[in-house]
Design an enzyme around this catalytic site. Sequence first.
Site, PDB file in Angstrom:
ATOM      1  N   GLU A 173       0.828  -1.223  -0.060  1.00 40.55           N
ATOM      2  CA  GLU A 173       0.120  -0.244   0.112  1.00 40.55           C
ATOM      3  C   GLU A 173       0.839   1.258  -0.092  1.00 40.55           C
ATOM      4  O   GLU A 173       0.699   2.204   0.875  1.00 40.55           O
ATOM      5  CB  GLU A 173      -0.683   0.002   1.087  1.00 40.55           C
ATOM      6  CG  GLU A 173      -1.790  -1.306   0.998  1.00 40.55           C
ATOM      7  CD  GLU A 173      -2.991  -1.046   2.186  1.00 40.55           C
ATOM      8  OE1 GLU A 173      -2.995  -0.466   3.081  1.00 40.55           O
ATOM      9  OE2 GLU A 173      -3.863  -2.205   2.088  1.00 40.55           O
ATOM     10  N   GLU A 278      -5.968 -10.400  -1.690  1.00 37.39           N
ATOM     11  CA  GLU A 278      -6.575 -10.295  -0.591  1.00 37.39           C
ATOM     12  C   GLU A 278      -8.119 -10.197  -0.678  1.00 37.39           C
ATOM     13  O   GLU A 278      -8.767  -9.313  -0.494  1.00 37.39           O
ATOM     14  CB  GLU A 278      -6.340  -9.111   0.269  1.00 37.39           C
ATOM     15  CG  GLU A 278      -4.691  -9.064   0.555  1.00 37.39           C
ATOM     16  CD  GLU A 278      -4.323  -8.033   1.337  1.00 37.39           C
ATOM     17  OE1 GLU A 278      -5.089  -6.830   1.921  1.00 37.39           O
ATOM     18  OE2 GLU A 278      -3.041  -7.620   1.293  1.00 37.39           O
TER      19      GLU A 278
HETATM   20  C1  XIL Z   1      -6.175  -6.196   7.866  1.00 37.64           C
HETATM   21  C2  XIL Z   1      -6.404  -7.452   8.722  1.00 37.64           C
HETATM   22  O1  XIL Z   1      -7.655  -8.162   8.226  1.00 37.64           O
HETATM   23  C3  XIL Z   1      -7.241  -6.910   9.996  1.00 37.64           C
HETATM   24  O2  XIL Z   1      -7.322  -8.067  10.979  1.00 37.64           O
HETATM   25  C4  XIL Z   1      -6.248  -5.870  10.727  1.00 37.64           C
HETATM   26  O3  XIL Z   1      -6.996  -5.481  11.845  1.00 37.64           O
HETATM   27  C5  XIL Z   1      -5.961  -4.982   9.776  1.00 37.64           C
HETATM   28  O4  XIL Z   1      -5.256  -5.214   8.689  1.00 37.64           O
HETATM   29  N1  XIL Z   1      -5.084  -4.325   3.619  1.00 37.64           N
HETATM   30  C6  XIL Z   1      -3.815  -5.253   3.720  1.00 37.64           C
HETATM   31  C7  XIL Z   1      -4.345  -6.086   4.952  1.00 37.64           C
HETATM   32  O5  XIL Z   1      -2.760  -5.231   3.250  1.00 37.64           O
HETATM   33  O6  XIL Z   1      -2.920  -6.527   5.586  1.00 37.64           O
HETATM   34  C8  XIL Z   1      -5.207  -5.637   5.833  1.00 37.64           C
HETATM   35  O7  XIL Z   1      -5.549  -6.602   6.646  1.00 37.64           O
HETATM   36  C9  XIL Z   1      -6.468  -5.445   5.048  1.00 37.64           C
HETATM   37  C10 XIL Z   1      -6.133  -4.239   4.153  1.00 37.64           C
END
Ligand code: XIL
Length: 366
Positions: A173, A278
């Site tokens: 990100e 994801e």
């Molecule tokens: C999220 C997790 O799912 C949560 O449990 C945590 O509190 C925050 O992070 N993008 C990403 C992931 O790269 O690491 C994130 O995961 C969701 C958005």
Amino acid sequence: MNNFKILLAFLVIGCTSCAKNDSEPNQVTADKTIAATDVSTLKLSDDNTFQNTLPFPIGVGINMGILKRDSRYRDIVIKEYNSISAETAMKMKSLRPSATTYKWSEADDLVKFAEENNKRVYGHALIWGNSLPGWVKDFKGGYPEWKQMFKAHITQVVKHFKGKVVAWDVINEAFADNGDLKNTIWRQKLGPNYIDMAFIFAHRADPSAILFINDYGMEYGNNKRRGLVKYVEGMIERGIPIDGIGTQFHSRVNLPDAKFSRALNEIAATGLKVHISEMEISLNPASLQSLLLSSLLEREQAAKYEYIVRSYNALPKKQQFGITLWNVTDKDSWVLNYYDRPDWPLPFDGNYQKKPAYQGILDGVN
Ligand code: XIL
């Protein structure tokens, strides 16, 4: 099933005739052997799980707390998926209680679970502006100290998991919606060059690890995706060891199909590996507190998953690193907490049952 019966009959006949010339095994032992063969044969031929059906790795982001206490959750992970990502266990906040210490236990447990169950482990994520431990924000020092701390983190973590984690989100990100670099703490302290540096350090720590840059919103507007792709093309020209691009696809049911295929095709045009890293398809992007799940929404969700999987499967084979879903069931999806709303974004419902979305994913490769 018929094939299985034929095989079983063959084994019975074969083993019975063997036993005639063999004083040792009795019929009961032989039957037990056949019964054991039965299960594995059945699984390989007739069991239409994700991992048995999809022609690329299929992964899931897992929560270690739930994995340890909930056998139904664990069973789905074991049965359906052949790649796992750590939802939080490998983030800096989890691994680094202080500037001088590392806490490996939870991530090591994840790796152990993966080894025991023959899963690929995907490393998420080395460098990110979020999920940072408090001490990073308070870290004192100029460029040399920050660079040293940054390098040490990447090097120690990648070395710790060397040979176990096959691929890493080196940078997570890093891009803003307009396509420029986000002003994360890493960029503030190290300059825009931090991205190149991270890949170089990770590659030195494990030359065989497959290295990704990962981001969200690749399927929304064009600016962010094109900014990232252009940046990555620059990295390739500079000889930076980058192998792939992760597109998170935390997405929603009301986004037009063409946006997903355009994102995948433009990312794939770099020639790098593509990871849908994801994925979930939200059914309640407007965050309506009163929304109820309907069969219409479920069908639309199934169609969206199918379209995405179909578009992904059309990419060149060697670029298909895999598709990873973010979380296991609708009740443990991060979306519910993060957006504080009812939602049903995954292929399994809160009772661990397959939804139409499950079949949609399978249909995407037919
Ligand atoms: C999220 C997790 O799912 C949560 O449990 C945590 O509190 C925050 O992070 N993008 C990403 C992931 O790269 O690491 C994130 O995961 C969701 C958005």
